[in-house]
Design an enzyme around this catalytic site. Structure first.
Site, mmCIF file in Angstrom:
data_model
loop_
_atom_site.group_PDB
_atom_site.id
_atom_site.type_symbol
_atom_site.label_atom_id
_atom_site.label_comp_id
_atom_site.label_asym_id
_atom_site.label_seq_id
_atom_site.Cartn_x
_atom_site.Cartn_y
_atom_site.Cartn_z
ATOM 1 N N HIS A 22 13.493 51.356 -10.810
ATOM 2 C CA HIS A 22 12.262 50.885 -10.169
ATOM 3 C C HIS A 22 11.768 51.905 -9.147
ATOM 4 O O HIS A 22 12.516 52.336 -8.290
ATOM 5 C CB HIS A 22 12.518 49.543 -9.488
ATOM 6 C CG HIS A 22 11.342 48.980 -8.779
ATOM 7 N ND1 HIS A 22 11.444 48.356 -7.564
ATOM 8 C CD2 HIS A 22 10.036 48.956 -9.106
ATOM 9 C CE1 HIS A 22 10.242 47.967 -7.176
ATOM 10 N NE2 HIS A 22 9.368 48.321 -8.091
ATOM 11 N N ASP A 30 -0.569 67.062 -20.639
ATOM 12 C CA ASP A 30 -1.207 67.697 -21.787
ATOM 13 C C ASP A 30 -0.529 69.028 -22.115
ATOM 14 O O ASP A 30 0.384 69.478 -21.407
ATOM 15 C CB ASP A 30 -2.710 67.860 -21.559
ATOM 16 C CG ASP A 30 -3.064 68.757 -20.373
ATOM 17 O OD1 ASP A 30 -2.344 69.744 -20.101
ATOM 18 O OD2 ASP A 30 -4.090 68.477 -19.721
ATOM 19 N N ASP A 69 4.856 49.615 -11.959
ATOM 20 C CA ASP A 69 5.228 49.019 -10.672
ATOM 21 C C ASP A 69 4.090 48.160 -10.123
ATOM 22 O O ASP A 69 2.969 48.643 -9.938
ATOM 23 C CB ASP A 69 5.562 50.143 -9.686
ATOM 24 C CG ASP A 69 6.301 49.667 -8.458
ATOM 25 O OD1 ASP A 69 6.351 48.436 -8.209
ATOM 26 O OD2 ASP A 69 6.840 50.525 -7.738
ATOM 27 N N MET A 79 -4.676 63.304 -12.919
ATOM 28 C CA MET A 79 -5.026 64.552 -12.249
ATOM 29 C C MET A 79 -6.545 64.616 -12.132
ATOM 30 O O MET A 79 -7.264 64.422 -13.117
ATOM 31 C CB MET A 79 -4.517 65.762 -13.040
ATOM 32 C CG MET A 79 -4.860 67.096 -12.374
ATOM 33 S SD MET A 79 -4.488 68.534 -13.414
ATOM 34 C CE MET A 79 -2.708 68.590 -13.297
ATOM 35 N N TYR A 118 0.765 68.744 -8.967
ATOM 36 C CA TYR A 118 1.935 69.574 -9.275
ATOM 37 C C TYR A 118 3.089 69.265 -8.315
ATOM 38 O O TYR A 118 4.256 69.214 -8.727
ATOM 39 C CB TYR A 118 1.594 71.064 -9.206
ATOM 40 C CG TYR A 118 0.611 71.553 -10.237
ATOM 41 C CD1 TYR A 118 0.554 71.023 -11.514
ATOM 42 C CD2 TYR A 118 -0.275 72.572 -9.933
ATOM 43 C CE1 TYR A 118 -0.354 71.485 -12.460
ATOM 44 C CE2 TYR A 118 -1.189 73.041 -10.874
ATOM 45 C CZ TYR A 118 -1.218 72.496 -12.128
ATOM 46 O OH TYR A 118 -2.114 72.955 -13.053
ATOM 47 N N TYR A 136 -7.135 67.967 -18.529
ATOM 48 C CA TYR A 136 -6.876 66.880 -17.585
ATOM 49 C C TYR A 136 -6.259 65.643 -18.231
ATOM 50 O O TYR A 136 -6.464 64.523 -17.770
ATOM 51 C CB TYR A 136 -8.135 66.518 -16.784
ATOM 52 C CG TYR A 136 -8.606 67.660 -15.925
ATOM 53 C CD1 TYR A 136 -7.999 67.937 -14.710
ATOM 54 C CD2 TYR A 136 -9.636 68.496 -16.352
ATOM 55 C CE1 TYR A 136 -8.414 69.007 -13.924
ATOM 56 C CE2 TYR A 136 -10.054 69.569 -15.584
ATOM 57 C CZ TYR A 136 -9.441 69.822 -14.367
ATOM 58 O OH TYR A 136 -9.846 70.867 -13.598
#
Length: 150
Positions: A22, A30, A69, A79, A118, A136
């Site tokens: 959890h 990609d 979650d 992103m 990143y 993206y």
């Protein structure tokens, strides 16, 4: 082959999804993402691959076995497009639909600036690279819990 398990979920991916706890995060990325370099710094320490699919299909497979979650506002994040943080591209819209379908509810898709993405990715449990060629197609999913069966 396993019954009711999406065939895109290979043994390495299933292992990682099962091993995550959890709050652990995974990066679904990609084909242009520096997956190997980033993955070396994650908990798992190596890149996982679902090369034969785009992020939409990989997200569908992953979310068929992993709950997001519910303890955070944005358990899934994308992103951001550089210079256009509010631009939600078609690949991101498609993954949003997969998230909503899997969760059975409208689930807010958050966003992260490219270089901050990143940084988040380096602290993730694992990185799963896809064959997605659209720009993206990169996401972070935070693992949730399953309620006890009645």
């Amino acid at each position: 082959m396993l019954k009711k398990i999406d065939p895109l979920l290979n043994a390495d991916v299933l292992y990682a999804l099962r091993a995550m706890g959890h709050g652990d995060e995974l990066v679904l990325c990609d084909a242009n993402f520096p997956a190997d370099a980033i993955a070396r710094r994650t908990v798992l320490g190596k890149v996982l691959r679902i090369d034969g699919a785009g992020t939409k299909e990989a997200a569908r497979a992953i979310l068929s076995v992993m709950a997001l979650d519910t303890a955070v506002d944005t358990p899934a994040r994308r992103m951001e497009v550089v210079g256009e943080p509010d631009n939600v591209l078609p690949v991101q819209q498609e993954v949003q639909q997969e998230i909503n379908r899997a969760e059975g509810r409208e689930c807010l898709l958050g966003s992260i600036e490219r270089f901050a993405f990143y940084d988040v990715a380096r602290t993730a449990y694992c990185v799963i690279a896809t064959g997605e060629r659209r720009f993206y197609g990169c996401f972070v999913f935070r693992k949730g819990v399953l309620a006890p069966e009645a």
